[in-house]
Design a protein around this motif. Sequence first.
Motif, PDB file in Angstrom:
ATOM      1  N   LYS A   1       0.846  -1.211   0.000  1.00  0.00           N
ATOM      2  CA  LYS A   1       0.000   0.000   0.000  1.00  0.00           C
ATOM      3  C   LYS A   1       0.877   1.255   0.000  1.00  0.00           C
ATOM      4  CE  LYS A   1      -3.542   2.233   2.916  1.00  0.00           C
ATOM      5  NZ  LYS A   1      -3.909   2.270   4.358  1.00  0.00           N
ATOM      6  N   HIS A   2       1.939   1.249   0.783  1.00  0.00           N
ATOM      7  CA  HIS A   2       2.809   2.422   0.902  1.00  0.00           C
ATOM      8  C   HIS A   2       4.136   2.146   0.190  1.00  0.00           C
ATOM      9  CE1 HIS A   2       0.165   4.381   3.776  1.00  0.00           C
ATOM     10  NE2 HIS A   2       0.035   3.215   4.399  1.00  0.00           N
ATOM     11  N   ASP A   3       4.666   3.116  -0.523  1.00  0.00           N
ATOM     12  CA  ASP A   3       5.926   2.931  -1.250  1.00  0.00           C
ATOM     13  C   ASP A   3       7.085   3.476  -0.434  1.00  0.00           C
ATOM     14  OD1 ASP A   3       7.277   4.013  -4.486  1.00  0.00           O
ATOM     15  OD2 ASP A   3       8.033   2.721  -2.868  1.00  0.00           O
ATOM     16  N   VAL A   4       7.792   2.558   0.269  1.00  0.00           N
ATOM     17  CA  VAL A   4       8.937   2.989   1.089  1.00  0.00           C
ATOM     18  C   VAL A   4      10.262   2.637   0.412  1.00  0.00           C
ATOM     19  CG1 VAL A   4       7.775   3.019   3.327  1.00  0.00           C
ATOM     20  CG2 VAL A   4       8.631   0.832   2.417  1.00  0.00           C
ATOM     21  N   THR A   5      10.214   2.461  -0.922  1.00  0.00           N
ATOM     22  CA  THR A   5      11.429   2.076  -1.663  1.00  0.00           C
ATOM     23  C   THR A   5      12.571   3.065  -1.427  1.00  0.00           C
ATOM     24  OG1 THR A   5       9.964   1.205  -3.359  1.00  0.00           O
ATOM     25  CG2 THR A   5      12.282   1.510  -3.965  1.00  0.00           C
ATOM     26  N   ILE A   6      12.317   4.341  -1.654  1.00  0.00           N
ATOM     27  CA  ILE A   6      13.387   5.350  -1.532  1.00  0.00           C
ATOM     28  C   ILE A   6      13.856   5.454  -0.076  1.00  0.00           C
ATOM     29  CG2 ILE A   6      13.946   7.807  -1.803  1.00  0.00           C
ATOM     30  CD1 ILE A   6      11.868   7.886  -4.071  1.00  0.00           C
ATOM     31  N   LEU A   7      12.906   5.399   0.865  1.00  0.00           N
ATOM     32  CA  LEU A   7      13.258   5.510   2.288  1.00  0.00           C
ATOM     33  C   LEU A   7      14.165   4.353   2.709  1.00  0.00           C
ATOM     34  CD1 LEU A   7      13.073   6.679   5.086  1.00  0.00           C
ATOM     35  CD2 LEU A   7      10.753   5.759   5.299  1.00  0.00           C
ATOM     36  N   LEU A   8      13.812   3.118   2.311  1.00  0.00           N
ATOM     37  CA  LEU A   8      14.645   1.962   2.666  1.00  0.00           C
ATOM     38  C   LEU A   8      16.013   2.072   1.996  1.00  0.00           C
ATOM     39  CD1 LEU A   8      11.945  -0.855   2.516  1.00  0.00           C
ATOM     40  CD2 LEU A   8      13.185  -0.088   4.551  1.00  0.00           C
ATOM     41  N   HIS A   9      16.039   2.641   0.794  1.00  0.00           N
ATOM     42  CA  HIS A   9      17.318   2.831   0.093  1.00  0.00           C
ATOM     43  C   HIS A   9      18.184   3.842   0.841  1.00  0.00           C
ATOM     44  CE1 HIS A   9      20.162   2.643  -3.129  1.00  0.00           C
ATOM     45  NE2 HIS A   9      20.029   3.922  -3.429  1.00  0.00           N
ATOM     46  N   GLN A  10      17.554   4.867   1.406  1.00  0.00           N
ATOM     47  CA  GLN A  10      18.306   5.855   2.195  1.00  0.00           C
ATOM     48  C   GLN A  10      18.895   5.183   3.444  1.00  0.00           C
ATOM     49  OE1 GLN A  10      15.261   8.826   2.807  1.00  0.00           O
ATOM     50  NE2 GLN A  10      15.646   9.832   0.822  1.00  0.00           N
ATOM     51  N   ILE A  11      18.114   4.314   4.100  1.00  0.00           N
ATOM     52  CA  ILE A  11      18.610   3.614   5.285  1.00  0.00           C
ATOM     53  C   ILE A  11      19.742   2.655   4.873  1.00  0.00           C
ATOM     54  CG2 ILE A  11      17.987   1.995   7.141  1.00  0.00           C
ATOM     55  CD1 ILE A  11      15.144   3.233   7.071  1.00  0.00           C
ATOM     56  N   GLU A  12      19.589   2.038   3.698  1.00  0.00           N
ATOM     57  CA  GLU A  12      20.644   1.154   3.165  1.00  0.00           C
ATOM     58  C   GLU A  12      21.947   1.934   3.021  1.00  0.00           C
ATOM     59  OE1 GLU A  12      21.874  -1.087  -1.054  1.00  0.00           O
ATOM     60  OE2 GLU A  12      19.913  -0.097  -0.886  1.00  0.00           O
ATOM     61  N   ASN A  13      21.872   3.129   2.407  1.00  0.00           N
ATOM     62  CA  ASN A  13      23.098   3.917   2.191  1.00  0.00           C
ATOM     63  C   ASN A  13      23.755   4.318   3.510  1.00  0.00           C
ATOM     64  OD1 ASN A  13      22.793   3.708  -0.543  1.00  0.00           O
ATOM     65  ND2 ASN A  13      21.672   5.652  -0.740  1.00  0.00           N
ATOM     66  N   VAL A  14      22.939   4.744   4.476  1.00  0.00           N
ATOM     67  CA  VAL A  14      23.498   5.143   5.779  1.00  0.00           C
ATOM     68  C   VAL A  14      24.160   3.938   6.447  1.00  0.00           C
ATOM     69  CG1 VAL A  14      22.904   5.873   8.118  1.00  0.00           C
ATOM     70  CG2 VAL A  14      21.880   7.040   6.168  1.00  0.00           C
ATOM     71  N   SER A  15      23.532   2.765   6.314  1.00  0.00           N
ATOM     72  CA  SER A  15      24.075   1.582   7.008  1.00  0.00           C
ATOM     73  C   SER A  15      25.440   1.187   6.444  1.00  0.00           C
ATOM     74  CB  SER A  15      23.096   0.405   6.897  1.00  0.00           C
ATOM     75  OG  SER A  15      23.050  -0.084   5.566  1.00  0.00           O
ATOM     76  N   LYS A  16      25.663   1.457   5.161  1.00  0.00           N
ATOM     77  CA  LYS A  16      26.976   1.150   4.574  1.00  0.00           C
ATOM     78  C   LYS A  16      28.053   2.046   5.183  1.00  0.00           C
ATOM     79  CE  LYS A  16      25.190  -0.327   0.040  1.00  0.00           C
ATOM     80  NZ  LYS A  16      25.066   0.081  -1.399  1.00  0.00           N
ATOM     81  N   ILE A  17      27.697   3.315   5.431  1.00  0.00           N
ATOM     82  CA  ILE A  17      28.669   4.247   6.022  1.00  0.00           C
ATOM     83  C   ILE A  17      28.943   3.843   7.473  1.00  0.00           C
ATOM     84  CG2 ILE A  17      29.105   6.655   6.649  1.00  0.00           C
ATOM     85  CD1 ILE A  17      27.214   7.419   4.283  1.00  0.00           C
ATOM     86  N   ILE A  18      27.879   3.496   8.194  1.00  0.00           N
ATOM     87  CA  ILE A  18      28.060   3.056   9.581  1.00  0.00           C
ATOM     88  C   ILE A  18      28.924   1.792   9.602  1.00  0.00           C
ATOM     89  CG2 ILE A  18      26.904   2.189  11.658  1.00  0.00           C
ATOM     90  CD1 ILE A  18      24.459   3.889  10.884  1.00  0.00           C
ATOM     91  N   ALA A  19      28.636   0.868   8.681  1.00  0.00           N
ATOM     92  CA  ALA A  19      29.393  -0.401   8.633  1.00  0.00           C
ATOM     93  C   ALA A  19      30.884  -0.121   8.426  1.00  0.00           C
ATOM     94  CB  ALA A  19      28.856  -1.275   7.510  1.00  0.00           C
TER      95      ALA A  19
END
Length: 314
Positions: free
Chosen positions: A16-34
């Motif tokens: 119902k809700h499109d969180v594609t871009i939001l999850l992609h933003q969290i993905e990018n941040v997690s790579k930097i944290i990693a």
Amino acid sequence: MLTLTDYLLNERGKTKHDVTILLHQIENVSKIIASHVKASGLIDILGKTGKTNTFGEEVQKLDDFANKLLINTLLTGGQVHAVVSEENEKPVFATKANDGDYIVFFDPLDGSSNIDVTCPIGTIFGIYHKSGDILQPGKDQIAAGYIIYGSSVMFVYTAGNGVNGFTLDPAVGNFFLSHSKITMPQDGEIYSINEAYEHTFDKELRAYLQHLKKKPHTASRYVGSMVADMHRTFIKGGIFLNPGNTSRPKGKLRLTIEVNPFAYLTEQAGGKAVGLANKNPLLTVPEHIHDRTPAIIGSKKMVDEYLSFYKDGK
Ligand code: FBP
């Protein structure tokens, strides 16, 4: 090999809700944290900031770094209306220009007591639509997940269509689908609890732990990072317990930030979670963003057996 980004794009339009871009933003941040977690011994990011947060907890440098990175990225990415962080007393709202549709609850770095000793730590997140206001029951989560920074780095999430895990290939810099449709084993042999507090547990829980120890093959595993102890439980089965006790009747973990994302993931993976009064935490309407709750989460048969020790409906 399907990347997380490919997968998110393929899933677009299926919910119902499109969180594609939001999850992609969290993905990018997690790579930097990693990358900072992996290099933490070499760069000045270990140890304490010398500051304490509003809960009197000492703030670790890596926690502070991850918190600021998540807040800045999410509040300027155009997808988020507000964020609620374990490190911040109050929600932080996006400006009008950057206002989005979603509210993100997150623990920037869970397992802070393990940061300086290179034990697995993680980031936890839960996503809601802003129409439901800030305080919503966990059952209204649109998506939830965690990133574990351990021997490998994994991004595990659900958007209501099962749970999938993606492993980071540091050489390529991409998360690849490595654990499709994660299903928590119905039963298990591993229990995970800080037994140093056993003298503060109620008699039913102590009886349950004694019962487990009499069973052949029972093993105790406790990393002290919920992300690590829960990740193992998703893969191998078992039961994770952070119960209430005489000094903390409502437990230590935060309902909205730590427990609800895992309760939703567990439900989606076929496991079971109980919290306050041994009820499903996802049905609890929080009174405050930092509400605490007991958390007993894991393989369905093990959680049901735990509940059987509270026959009189405690
Ligand atoms: P932080 O978010 O401050 O790290 O606290 C949460 C946590 O570290 C969980 O990851 C873990 O399961 C629990 O606290 C450990 O608590 P204890 O040290 O009391 O066993």
